[in-house]
Design a protein around this motif. Structure first.
Motif, mmCIF file in Angstrom:
data_model
loop_
_atom_site.group_PDB
_atom_site.id
_atom_site.type_symbol
_atom_site.label_atom_id
_atom_site.label_comp_id
_atom_site.label_asym_id
_atom_site.label_seq_id
_atom_site.Cartn_x
_atom_site.Cartn_y
_atom_site.Cartn_z
ATOM 1 N N LYS A 25 -16.949 -51.780 9.939
ATOM 2 C CA LYS A 25 -17.446 -50.275 10.176
ATOM 3 C C LYS A 25 -18.871 -50.039 9.673
ATOM 4 N N GLY A 104 -18.098 -40.914 6.071
ATOM 5 C CA GLY A 104 -19.361 -40.880 5.241
ATOM 6 C C GLY A 104 -20.537 -41.310 6.094
ATOM 7 N N ARG A 132 -17.707 -33.308 0.038
ATOM 8 C CA ARG A 132 -18.368 -34.509 -0.054
ATOM 9 C C ARG A 132 -19.970 -34.290 -0.294
ATOM 10 N N GLN A 180 -25.583 -43.674 0.720
ATOM 11 C CA GLN A 180 -25.594 -43.359 2.156
ATOM 12 C C GLN A 180 -26.909 -42.655 2.330
ATOM 13 N N GLU A 326 -16.097 -49.843 -2.614
ATOM 14 C CA GLU A 326 -14.909 -49.478 -1.565
ATOM 15 C C GLU A 326 -13.800 -50.751 -1.854
ATOM 16 N N GLU A 354 -13.348 -40.730 0.189
ATOM 17 C CA GLU A 354 -12.328 -39.999 0.992
ATOM 18 C C GLU A 354 -11.486 -39.005 0.440
ATOM 19 N N ARG A 357 -10.517 -40.969 -5.736
ATOM 20 C CA ARG A 357 -9.716 -42.188 -5.660
ATOM 21 C C ARG A 357 -9.342 -42.585 -7.021
ATOM 22 N N HIS A 397 -7.657 -44.220 3.859
ATOM 23 C CA HIS A 397 -7.359 -45.418 4.721
ATOM 24 C C HIS A 397 -7.122 -46.532 3.250
ATOM 25 N N ARG A 398 -7.902 -46.276 2.377
ATOM 26 C CA ARG A 398 -7.793 -47.638 1.483
ATOM 27 C C ARG A 398 -6.668 -47.365 0.513
ATOM 28 N N LYS A 423 -8.821 -44.767 10.127
ATOM 29 C CA LYS A 423 -10.222 -44.847 9.935
ATOM 30 C C LYS A 423 -11.122 -45.924 10.090
HETATM 31 C C1 PEP Z 1 -16.051 -44.766 1.110
HETATM 32 C C2 PEP Z 1 -15.552 -45.220 2.443
HETATM 33 O O1 PEP Z 1 -15.838 -44.608 3.603
HETATM 34 P P1 PEP Z 1 -16.990 -43.540 3.876
HETATM 35 O O2 PEP Z 1 -17.976 -44.315 5.075
HETATM 36 O O3 PEP Z 1 -16.434 -42.279 4.454
HETATM 37 O O4 PEP Z 1 -18.031 -43.158 2.822
HETATM 38 C C3 PEP Z 1 -14.911 -46.258 2.435
HETATM 39 O O5 PEP Z 1 -14.590 -46.617 3.690
HETATM 40 O O6 PEP Z 1 -14.201 -46.780 1.543
#
Ligand code: PEP
Ligand code: S3P
Length: 443
Positions: A25, A104, A132, A180, A326, A354, A357, A397-398, A423
């Motif tokens: 991703k 994200g 977020r 990010q 992640e 997401e 967690r 997803h995780r 996702k």
């Molecule tokens: C935190 C994650 O995704 P995102 O890119 O939405 O921040 C993730 O994929 O674990």
């Protein structure tokens, strides 16, 4: 509302499988941004096709970027499979509307690019996108000269009033809640008049491998970047203004999405090979080699990829996951099946992913009879005999893949909304079934 429940399959024997994991991703979505900003067309080969990458592609298309999705292309080089041809817009256009979903990478990486459009770009997303953190992008863009209207709290929905150019320059921000922010400004920064210099004035930045990925990919596109990773000033990143080159890039498999598959080797005392594991990579998932080895597995490179073997005995672990947050949900699931306590730290920022967690993992594992407590910056996991029940996934997803790992060893786990894996891993239930079916797995 009725829940959609997926009965997580129990492993009746040790797994023995070779798996192809779809593209990363993080690499796919960076490659799309850089290709959109380049001065010439690019190829992105073996891209991830998932909700997050589709949102990124659709967002770029709305801004005028051409993205042709081709299957089995024969245009040379790196063999068959899927390849996307990216044709930059020349001039990115507004007005446009962009859906960021709960991605994200889309919500952080696209607004800095939208300032270069020649009109307003309206952004909206899933309810979670409103929660977020976005300040590190929005406040920074304003400080660099952009006009942005937001919801009054600095988040989505918002409108970036693109004027075709941005002055750029130096900006201070607090990137302790998400790496990010830094990646986002760097990726588009080469196209700002003065480039961009980003100074983190907050606490430690998480997920540093993801910033390294940004820096490396920018350099491969011809950008000049200064970064702490190469002896530059701590917490300062700088990209010089300049044109970006088109590239022909093969996307690596998503190593973070390998986490549940290798976990299956650990939990069942079996063996799983992930094809095409890169020997050198900036992906945080590469740290699974060390983390899962400490938990009792062993790995080796083979001609096919990376092979992980388990013995069925799993050890608890003390691990600072600040750089690789992640990976946490699946590691937490493995830890809940271990022979001793685990302590996962450095991951307070996961409360803003997401879903929260830390809270979600503690609640869901405890509802199955576990003993997980939240600490200030992580989780303490004391393994207990678990029982079946519904595992809620909070559109994460995780969380869903973590539940599937628990289900290998615990009969009767029902995963709510397993489709949320789309996702980043759309075929997860089928891939998981193939992992457990020896004939399908020997493909
Ligand atoms: C935190 C994650 O995704 P995102 O890119 O939405 O921040 C993730 O994929 O674990
Ligand atoms: O830049 C990226 O591709 C990512 C950075 C990380 O975000 P945070 O720094 O917000 O944890 C990571 O968790 C996310 O899955 C992907």
């Amino acid at each position: 509302m009725t829940e959609t429940l997926w009965p997580a399959p129990v492993a009746t024997t040790a797994v023995d499988a070779t798996v192809t994991i779809p593209g990363s991703k993080s690499v796919t979505n960076r490659a799309l941004i850089l290709a959109a900003l380049a001065g010439e067309p690019s190829w992105v080969r073996r891209p991830l096709r998932s909700r997050d990458s589709q949102l990124m592609a659709d967002g770029l298309r709305a801004l005028g970027v051409g993205i042709e999705e081709r299957v089995n292309n024969s245009s040379g080089g790196t063999g068959g499979g899927e390849a996307w041809r990216i044709i930059p817009a020349g001039q990115l256009r507004g007005p446009a509307r962009v859906d960021v979903g709960n991605a994200g990478t889309v919500m952080r990486f696209l607004p800095p690019l939208a300032v270069l459009a020649d009109g307003p770009v309206h952004f909206d997303g899933d309810p979670r996108s409103y929660e977020r953190p976005q300040h590190g992008v929005i406040d920074s863009l304003r400080a660099l000269g952009a006009r942005i209207e937001d919801d009054g709290r600095g988040g989505f929905p918002l409108t970036v009033h693109g004027t075709g150019a941005l002055d750029g320059g130096t900006v201070e921000l607090d990137a302790s809640s998400s790496s990010q922010f830094v990646s986002a400004l760097l990726l588009s920064g080469a196209r700002y008049n003065q480039g961009v210099e980003i100074r983190n004035v907050g606490g430690p930045v998480p997920s540093l491998p993801h910033i390294r990925m940004t820096v490396d990919m920018l350099r491969l596109a011809g950008a000049q970047v200064d970064a702490p990773q190469d002896g530059g000033e701590k917490d300062v990143w700088r990209v010089t203004p300049g044109a970006l080159l088109g590239r022909d890039l093969v996307v690596e498999p998503d190593l973070s999405n390998a986490a549940p598959f290798f976990a299956a080797a650990l939990v069942t005392g079996g063996r799983v090979t992930v094809r095409d594991w890169p020997k050198h990579t900036t992906q945080p998932g590469d740290q699974l080699r060390e983390i899962y080895t400490r938990m009792g597995g062993s790995c080796r490179f083979t001609d096919d990829g990376l092979e992980f073997s388990g013995t069925g005995v799993i050890h608890g672990i003390e691990a600072d996951l600040h750089d690789v947050g992640e990976l946490t949900p699946v590691i937490a699931a493995v830890a809940a099946l271990a022979d001793s306590e685990s302590h996962l730290s450095g991951i307070a920022h996961l409360r803003l992913h997401e879903t929260d967690r830390l809270a979600a993992l503690a609640k869901e594992i405890n509802d199955l009879g576990g003993d997980v407590s939240e600490t200030e910056d992580g989780l303490r996991i004391r393994p207990r005999p678990l029982h079946g029940g519904v595992f809620h996934t909070y559109e994460d997803h995780r969380l869903a893949t973590a539940a599937a790992v628990l289900g290998l060893a615990v009969p009767g786990i029902q995963v709510e909304n397993v489709a949320t894996t789309a996702k980043t891993l759309p075929d997860f239930p089928a891939m998981w079934a193939a992992l457990l079916d020896p004939t399908a797995a020997r493909d």
